[in-house]
Design a protein around this motif. Sequence first.
Motif, PDB file in Angstrom:
ATOM      1  N   THR A   8       0.793  -1.232   0.000  1.00 19.47           N
ATOM      2  CA  THR A   8       0.000   0.000   0.000  1.00 19.47           C
ATOM      3  C   THR A   8       0.823   1.279   0.000  1.00 19.47           C
ATOM      4  N   HIS A   9       2.117   1.178   0.135  1.00 18.99           N
ATOM      5  CA  HIS A   9       2.982   2.364   0.094  1.00 18.99           C
ATOM      6  C   HIS A   9       3.794   2.315  -1.199  1.00 18.99           C
ATOM      7  N   LEU A  10       3.214   2.879  -2.240  1.00 17.89           N
ATOM      8  CA  LEU A  10       3.787   2.790  -3.575  1.00 17.89           C
ATOM      9  C   LEU A  10       4.741   3.934  -3.860  1.00 17.89           C
ATOM     10  N   ASP A  11       5.745   3.626  -4.634  1.00 22.54           N
ATOM     11  CA  ASP A  11       6.574   4.647  -5.258  1.00 22.54           C
ATOM     12  C   ASP A  11       5.945   4.879  -6.623  1.00 22.54           C
ATOM     13  N   TYR A  12       5.177   5.946  -6.751  1.00 22.66           N
ATOM     14  CA  TYR A  12       4.417   6.184  -7.980  1.00 22.66           C
ATOM     15  C   TYR A  12       5.310   6.451  -9.183  1.00 22.66           C
ATOM     16  N   GLU A  13       6.589   6.624  -8.972  1.00 24.15           N
ATOM     17  CA  GLU A  13       7.530   6.744 -10.095  1.00 24.15           C
ATOM     18  C   GLU A  13       7.766   5.383 -10.752  1.00 24.15           C
ATOM     19  N   ARG A  14       7.549   4.309  -9.978  1.00 23.28           N
ATOM     20  CA  ARG A  14       7.853   2.964 -10.475  1.00 23.28           C
ATOM     21  C   ARG A  14       6.676   2.006 -10.438  1.00 23.28           C
ATOM     22  N   ALA A  15       5.560   2.440  -9.861  1.00 25.56           N
ATOM     23  CA  ALA A  15       4.431   1.510  -9.704  1.00 25.56           C
ATOM     24  C   ALA A  15       3.114   2.276  -9.615  1.00 25.56           C
ATOM     25  N   MET A  16       2.038   1.546  -9.898  1.00 28.04           N
ATOM     26  CA  MET A  16       0.692   2.068  -9.717  1.00 28.04           C
ATOM     27  C   MET A  16      -0.190   0.888  -9.344  1.00 28.04           C
ATOM     28  N   ALA A  17      -1.180   1.160  -8.530  1.00 28.59           N
ATOM     29  CA  ALA A  17      -2.185   0.153  -8.204  1.00 28.59           C
ATOM     30  C   ALA A  17      -3.527   0.854  -8.131  1.00 28.59           C
ATOM     31  N   ARG A  22      -2.305  -4.163 -10.002  1.00 25.19           N
ATOM     32  CA  ARG A  22      -1.020  -3.511  -9.771  1.00 25.19           C
ATOM     33  C   ARG A  22      -0.194  -3.515 -11.040  1.00 25.19           C
ATOM     34  N   LEU A  23       0.653  -2.515 -11.169  1.00 28.56           N
ATOM     35  CA  LEU A  23       1.587  -2.420 -12.275  1.00 28.56           C
ATOM     36  C   LEU A  23       2.920  -1.953 -11.722  1.00 28.56           C
ATOM     37  N   HIS A  24       3.968  -2.740 -11.960  1.00 26.51           N
ATOM     38  CA  HIS A  24       5.326  -2.374 -11.544  1.00 26.51           C
ATOM     39  C   HIS A  24       6.164  -2.224 -12.807  1.00 26.51           C
ATOM     40  N   LEU A  25       6.745  -1.048 -12.986  1.00 25.53           N
ATOM     41  CA  LEU A  25       7.515  -0.777 -14.187  1.00 25.53           C
ATOM     42  C   LEU A  25       8.768  -1.630 -14.239  1.00 25.53           C
TER      43      LEU A  25
END
Length: 174
Positions: free
Chosen positions: A65-74, A90-93
Motif C-alpha cells: 500500500t505504500h507505492l513509489d508512484y515513479e515505479r508503480a501504480m495500483a 497492480r503495475l510495476h515498471l
Amino acid sequence: MRPDLEALTRHDVLPDGTRVLLRPLRPEDSALYPEFVAHIAPEDSRLRFFSAVKELSEERIHELTHLDYERAMAFIAFDEARCEMLGVVRLHLDPDRRGGEFAVIVRSAFKGHGLGWLLMQRLIEYARMVGLKRVHGQVLPENTTMLGMCAELGFHIEDDPVGNGIKRVTLELA
C-alpha cells in the motif's frame, strides 16, 4: 513525477449493477487488506500468488500500500456503499521503463461479475497514458479464466521460458 491521483479516480458500474469506485491505492487502504484477503478463497489465492495465502503480515500490507508512484501504480476497486475493497490491480515498471508487470485479484464473491475485466482495462489505459510499450504478467496454466480474459484483451500467451509450467502473457501497447 507523481501522477495526479484525483484525476485517476472514477466511478463505474459492473454489469450486475454494482457501483464501484476505482481509484489509485493509498497508504490508508492498508486497513482494508485483512478483511479483503479473508474473503479470497484458498484456490483463488493460489491462482494469484502461486501459493495459498490466508493472511498478509502487516509488513507485507505496508509494502503493498505504500507505492513509489515513479515505479508503480495500483488501482483499488471499492464498494463505497458497503465500505469494502473488492479488488486491486497492480503495475510495476520494468527497469527500462518501457513496460511493466501486472497482477490482479478480486474478492472471490466478485469473480465472474466483470470486476477483473474492469480493473485490467483501467490498468491498460493507465499504461498507455504513461507511455509504456507493453504490459506483461505470469499466469498459472490452470487459471483458465485469467488466460481467457487476457486472450480477449489481446494479450499474447506463451510458455514462460524461466517459469516451470507458468504462462507469460504480454500485451503490446504501441
